[in-house]
Enzyme design. Structure first.
Site, short mmCIF file in Angstrom:
data_model
loop_
_atom_site.label_atom_id
_atom_site.label_comp_id
_atom_site.label_asym_id
_atom_site.label_seq_id
_atom_site.Cartn_x
_atom_site.Cartn_y
_atom_site.Cartn_z
N TYR A 49 5.81 3.38 -0.92
CA TYR A 49 4.93 4.46 -0.46
C TYR A 49 5.31 5.83 -1.02
O TYR A 49 4.58 6.79 -0.82
CB TYR A 49 4.97 4.56 1.07
CG TYR A 49 4.50 3.32 1.77
CD1 TYR A 49 3.16 2.92 1.69
CD2 TYR A 49 5.37 2.55 2.52
CE1 TYR A 49 2.72 1.78 2.33
CE2 TYR A 49 4.94 1.40 3.17
CZ TYR A 49 3.62 1.02 3.08
OH TYR A 49 3.18 -0.10 3.72
N HIS A 77 -0.32 9.79 1.16
CA HIS A 77 0.08 9.94 2.56
C HIS A 77 1.46 10.59 2.70
O HIS A 77 1.85 10.97 3.80
CB HIS A 77 0.10 8.55 3.22
CG HIS A 77 -0.64 8.47 4.52
ND1 HIS A 77 -1.44 9.49 5.01
CD2 HIS A 77 -0.69 7.49 5.45
CE1 HIS A 77 -1.97 9.11 6.17
NE2 HIS A 77 -1.52 7.93 6.45
N ASN A 119 2.09 6.06 11.37
CA ASN A 119 1.34 5.92 12.62
C ASN A 119 2.19 6.03 13.87
O ASN A 119 1.65 6.07 14.98
CB ASN A 119 0.58 4.59 12.62
CG ASN A 119 -0.53 4.56 11.59
OD1 ASN A 119 -0.75 5.53 10.87
ND2 ASN A 119 -1.25 3.46 11.52
#
Length: 198
Positions: free
Chosen positions: A27, A32, A79
């Site tokens: 990631y 993000h 999240n």
């Protein structure tokens, strides 16, 4: 006799700057993770590193003018960012009005910065988690635009920047880091005045 590690002493003017993102190599170059990139830039400018493990996060302490700043990159996945945010506030004893959250935003054009206090999460699940964990929407956030594509937003935020976007990233990250420094040193209102118009 083992003693529990005590929390650092309360600082009269300690700030907590939390860049949101997802941990893990897969990631690290994704849209993000803009919050992580800004946190790293702030550490670089101050000659610090975000390598300590504390409160479900990687952390580093730096000086910004006369202020102590704790930089943090939650390791909970985006999240669940609220779990780390709540733990960080408790550990470092920072009032809510000196907690700054940096995150990507689909609703803003690529590179646009919007600083605001309060309001909704604008669909960012990391901010949903922060608001839920803190029990208030009265959170200062630095929203960094990544643009909204047609189709699946989830795939988009988790995908890497394009070559054109990567070329613009250093300037964007630097501007957001500038805004954070102004907010800490001269106040949130000054940062909003100077950077929300750009």
């Amino acid at each position: 006799m083992f003693r529990r590690k005590s929390a650092p002493p309360a600082a009269a003017d300690r700030w907590l700057v939390i860049g949101l993102g997802n941990p893990g190599r897969e990631y690290e170059r994704s849209r993000h993770n803009l919050g992580f990139l800004v946190a790293d830039e702030l550490a670089r400018r101050s000659g610090g590193r975000i390598t300590d493990r504390a409160a479900k996060s990687l952390t580093g302490r730096v000086r910004l003018g006369d202020h102590e700043v704790v930089l943090a990159k939650p390791q909970t996945m985006m999240n669940l960012s609220g779990l780390a945010t709540k733990s960080l506030r408790a550990k470092y004893d920072v009032p809510l009005d000196r907690v700054l959250i940096i995150h990507d935003d689909l609703d803003l054009p690529f590179g646009r910065l919007r600083i605001r206090k309060g309001g909704s999460s604008a669909g960012n699940h990391g901010m949903d988690s922060v608001i839920e964990s803190l029990g208030t929407k009265d959170v200062i956030r630095f929203r960094v635009g990544i643009g909204r594509p047609p189709g699946n937003g989830v795939d988009y935020v988790l995908s890497p920047f394009t070559e054109s976007e990567r070329a613009q990233l250093p300037e964007i990250v630097a501007r957001v880091a500038d805004a954070v420094e102004v907010a800490v040193d001269q106040g949130l209102e000054r940062a909003m005045t100077d950077f929300n118009r750009v």
